[in-house]
Design an enzyme around this catalytic site. Sequence first.
Site, PDB file in Angstrom:
ATOM      1  N   LYS A 152       4.035  -5.596   5.458  1.00  0.00           N
ATOM      2  CA  LYS A 152       3.060  -5.179   6.472  1.00  0.00           C
ATOM      3  C   LYS A 152       2.298  -6.401   6.997  1.00  0.00           C
ATOM      4  CE  LYS A 152      -0.522  -3.859   3.074  1.00  0.00           C
ATOM      5  NZ  LYS A 152      -1.601  -4.737   3.509  1.00  0.00           N
TER       6      LYS A 152
ATOM      7  N   GLN B 142     -18.623  13.045   0.526  1.00  0.00           N
ATOM      8  CA  GLN B 142     -18.528  14.138   1.504  1.00  0.00           C
ATOM      9  C   GLN B 142     -17.356  15.062   1.193  1.00  0.00           C
ATOM     10  OE1 GLN B 142     -19.442  13.036   5.712  1.00  0.00           O
ATOM     11  NE2 GLN B 142     -19.240  10.946   4.927  1.00  0.00           N
TER      12      GLN B 142
ATOM     13  N   VAL C 162      -4.559  -3.936  -4.571  1.00  0.00           N
ATOM     14  CA  VAL C 162      -5.692  -4.769  -4.154  1.00  0.00           C
ATOM     15  C   VAL C 162      -5.656  -4.997  -2.643  1.00  0.00           C
ATOM     16  CG1 VAL C 162      -5.738  -5.914  -6.391  1.00  0.00           C
ATOM     17  CG2 VAL C 162      -4.383  -6.927  -4.544  1.00  0.00           C
ATOM     18  N   THR C 163      -6.834  -5.258  -2.075  1.00  0.00           N
ATOM     19  CA  THR C 163      -8.143  -5.106  -2.664  1.00  0.00           C
ATOM     20  C   THR C 163      -8.700  -3.734  -2.270  1.00  0.00           C
ATOM     21  OG1 THR C 163      -9.288  -6.134  -0.782  1.00  0.00           O
ATOM     22  CG2 THR C 163      -8.621  -7.580  -2.578  1.00  0.00           C
TER      23      THR C 163
ATOM     24  N   GLU D  53       1.415  -7.802   1.956  1.00  0.00           N
ATOM     25  CA  GLU D  53       0.819  -8.274   3.210  1.00  0.00           C
ATOM     26  C   GLU D  53       1.389  -9.651   3.520  1.00  0.00           C
ATOM     27  OE1 GLU D  53      -3.464  -8.419   3.294  1.00  0.00           O
ATOM     28  OE2 GLU D  53      -3.495  -9.465   5.226  1.00  0.00           O
TER      29      GLU D  53
ATOM     30  N   ASP E  52      -0.033  -4.454  -2.318  1.00  0.00           N
ATOM     31  CA  ASP E  52      -0.266  -5.909  -2.237  1.00  0.00           C
ATOM     32  C   ASP E  52      -0.554  -6.608  -3.568  1.00  0.00           C
ATOM     33  OD1 ASP E  52      -0.031  -5.233   0.415  1.00  0.00           O
ATOM     34  OD2 ASP E  52      -2.030  -5.880   1.011  1.00  0.00           O
TER      35      ASP E  52
ATOM     36  N   LYS F 177      -3.712  -4.877   7.441  1.00  0.00           N
ATOM     37  CA  LYS F 177      -4.356  -4.421   6.205  1.00  0.00           C
ATOM     38  C   LYS F 177      -3.806  -3.052   5.804  1.00  0.00           C
ATOM     39  CE  LYS F 177      -6.998  -8.047   6.323  1.00  0.00           C
ATOM     40  NZ  LYS F 177      -6.423  -9.257   5.706  1.00  0.00           N
TER      41      LYS F 177
ATOM     42  N   CYS G  13      -7.280  -3.597   1.864  1.00  0.00           N
ATOM     43  CA  CYS G  13      -5.974  -2.981   2.139  1.00  0.00           C
ATOM     44  C   CYS G  13      -5.805  -1.601   1.515  1.00  0.00           C
ATOM     45  CB  CYS G  13      -4.862  -3.943   1.722  1.00  0.00           C
ATOM     46  SG  CYS G  13      -4.801  -5.381   2.797  1.00  0.00           S
TER      47      CYS G  13
HETATM   48  C1  C5J Z   1      -5.691  -7.127   0.894  1.00  0.00           C
HETATM   49  C2  C5J Z   1      -6.973  -8.881   1.907  1.00  0.00           C
HETATM   50  N1  C5J Z   1      -4.491  -6.886   0.382  1.00  0.00           N
HETATM   51  N2  C5J Z   1      -8.054  -8.649   1.165  1.00  0.00           N
HETATM   52  N3  C5J Z   1      -5.814  -8.219   1.695  1.00  0.00           N
HETATM   53  O1  C5J Z   1      -6.640  -6.416   0.641  1.00  0.00           O
HETATM   54  O2  C5J Z   1      -7.015  -9.715   2.774  1.00  0.00           O
END
Ligand code: C5J
Length: 251
Positions: A159, A232, A187-188, A102, A54, A162, A192
């Site tokens: 997509k 973990q 990101v972020t 996205e 993204d 997320k 995502c």
């Molecule tokens: C992504 C969002 N790409 N933060 N989208 O993380 O809405």
Amino acid sequence: MLRTKRPDESGRGRHECLRHGDGGGYRVTKIISVEAEPYSFEFSAATCALLIIDMQRDFLEAGGYGAMLGNDVSQLRRTIEPNQRLLAAWRAKGLQVLHTREGHRPDLSCLPLTKKVRGRSAISIGDLGPMGRILVRGEAGHDIIPELYPQAGEAVIDKPGKGAFYATDLHTILQNRGIRQLIVTGVTTEVCVNTTVREANDRGYDCLVLEDCCGSYLPDMHEAGLKMIKEQGGIFGWVSDSASVLTALGY
Ligand code: C5J
């Protein structure tokens, strides 16, 4: 296919012998080892892809969706340069690259109402902004930033959610290309990237996330997102940085 590892070797330069059933020939595959947390991440060039999540104008540019919501896009823009260096090196080695975006169909038929109204913001997905309709496929803001623009042959996964595996053909493409490991950037970090890594983990992929190539508008969420992956014993995967991958690739 029969696999034998040389037992006395570990780390960089290790090789794995793959013997194919028909004819009994051997193909030697170099195992590349990246310094990472919680321990080194190992991959072979043929079975590992770079998955860039993204890196879209709507998230990274002034005038995009993220900025319109009041976010500091510089927190994401610091990831551009390391991603560019990594992408150039990855491409130069002829390794596989995939990008995600996205976004939604222009008629918004793949946008759940819950996602449209969540946050009670004055502007939301599908509304008109300075770069066209926000997170709508085909609009300027939905596209990938020019600095990391996909090249011919690099799959671009559109997509609606997320996670990059939800309602996409990503898993099918990776299976058909023999990919088992993913180096994940973008990101972020906590949204995502994290969702995609969790989805990948449940589908049997090993994921290495690069901290300097991922970003969040919220630095503490970036840190938390990385921690959740590597804690973990690496419950969802590994964390490292682009310099370590470049070193492992011989740069
Ligand atoms: C992504 C969002 N790409 N933060 N989208 O993380 O809405």
